[in-house]
Design a protein around this motif. Structure first.
Motif, PDB file in Angstrom:
ATOM      1  N   ALA A  75       0.831  -1.205   0.000  1.00  0.00           N
ATOM      2  CA  ALA A  75       0.000   0.000   0.000  1.00  0.00           C
ATOM      3  C   ALA A  75       0.863   1.251   0.000  1.00  0.00           C
ATOM      4  N   ARG A  76       2.137   1.105   0.304  1.00  0.00           N
ATOM      5  CA  ARG A  76       3.058   2.249   0.284  1.00  0.00           C
ATOM      6  C   ARG A  76       3.362   2.600  -1.170  1.00  0.00           C
ATOM      7  N   SER A  77       2.962   3.795  -1.572  1.00  0.00           N
ATOM      8  CA  SER A  77       3.022   4.131  -2.996  1.00  0.00           C
ATOM      9  C   SER A  77       3.974   5.275  -3.337  1.00  0.00           C
ATOM     10  N   GLN A  78       4.795   5.686  -2.386  1.00  0.00           N
ATOM     11  CA  GLN A  78       5.761   6.746  -2.660  1.00  0.00           C
ATOM     12  C   GLN A  78       6.885   6.207  -3.552  1.00  0.00           C
ATOM     13  N   ASP A  79       7.446   7.087  -4.372  1.00  0.00           N
ATOM     14  CA  ASP A  79       8.566   6.684  -5.219  1.00  0.00           C
ATOM     15  C   ASP A  79       9.716   6.129  -4.385  1.00  0.00           C
ATOM     16  N   SER A  80       9.944   6.708  -3.225  1.00  0.00           N
ATOM     17  CA  SER A  80      11.040   6.246  -2.372  1.00  0.00           C
ATOM     18  C   SER A  80      10.808   4.816  -1.884  1.00  0.00           C
ATOM     19  N   ASP A  81       9.547   4.441  -1.646  1.00  0.00           N
ATOM     20  CA  ASP A  81       9.234   3.068  -1.232  1.00  0.00           C
ATOM     21  C   ASP A  81       9.554   2.097  -2.360  1.00  0.00           C
ATOM     22  N   ALA A  82       9.115   2.437  -3.561  1.00  0.00           N
ATOM     23  CA  ALA A  82       9.380   1.579  -4.716  1.00  0.00           C
ATOM     24  C   ALA A  82      10.877   1.469  -4.962  1.00  0.00           C
ATOM     25  N   ARG A  83      11.579   2.578  -4.895  1.00  0.00           N
ATOM     26  CA  ARG A  83      13.031   2.578  -5.111  1.00  0.00           C
ATOM     27  C   ARG A  83      13.719   1.672  -4.092  1.00  0.00           C
ATOM     28  N   GLN A  84      13.293   1.767  -2.838  1.00  0.00           N
ATOM     29  CA  GLN A  84      13.888   0.935  -1.794  1.00  0.00           C
ATOM     30  C   GLN A  84      13.638  -0.552  -2.063  1.00  0.00           C
ATOM     31  N   GLY A  85      12.444  -0.884  -2.524  1.00  0.00           N
ATOM     32  CA  GLY A  85      12.139  -2.277  -2.852  1.00  0.00           C
ATOM     33  C   GLY A  85      12.980  -2.797  -4.003  1.00  0.00           C
ATOM     34  N   LEU A  86      13.124  -1.983  -5.031  1.00  0.00           N
ATOM     35  CA  LEU A  86      13.915  -2.384  -6.192  1.00  0.00           C
ATOM     36  C   LEU A  86      15.394  -2.492  -5.828  1.00  0.00           C
ATOM     37  N   GLU A  87      15.879  -1.580  -5.003  1.00  0.00           N
ATOM     38  CA  GLU A  87      17.268  -1.640  -4.559  1.00  0.00           C
ATOM     39  C   GLU A  87      17.528  -2.845  -3.660  1.00  0.00           C
TER      40      GLU A  87
END
Length: 126
Positions: A75-87
């Protein structure tokens, strides 16, 4: 799949089974990592907010054990959340809420891509 919300976990089990996956579900990061160790999956879905640890930590630990795709679903939809997941090593970062049909389509597309080997080249979408 590692998802702590019972309703979402059941829905994901149905969606994945409809796609032909044999589904193993865990409600905590520790249980999910143990399941990944016992039977490394072709596709792992990991929620970010788990009761015992962050999903990012699950992905970091799982990346070396899972030869298949790892998708974060949160549910976390911030760009920083996605970036952290991908990293952390996820192949993709998808956001909740989702429609089952859209999730199936996204997963079909994700599994056609090369698997991430350390957080490079994946995608984020909502």
């Amino acid at each position: 799949m590692v998802e702590d919300d019972d309703d979402i976990r059941r829905l994901l089990e149905v969606v994945l089974a409809q796609e032909g996956y044999v589904v193993s579900a865990s409600a905590t990061g520790a249980d999910g990592l143990a399941a990944l160790e016992r039977r490394p999956p072709d596709l792992a879905l990991v929620d970010v907010g788990l009761p015992d640890m962050e999903g990012y930590d699950v992905v970091r630990a799982a990346r070396s054990r899972v030869a298949g795709h790892i998708v974060m679903l949160s549910a976390r939809s911030q760009d920083s959340d996605a970036r952290q997941g991908l990293e952390a090593g996820a192949d993709a970062y998808l956001t909740k809420p989702f429609r089952p049909r859209q999730l199936r389509e996204a997963l079909r597309e994700i599994v056609t891509r090369p698997v991430t080997s350390g957080g490079s080249g994946p995608s984020a979408s909502g």
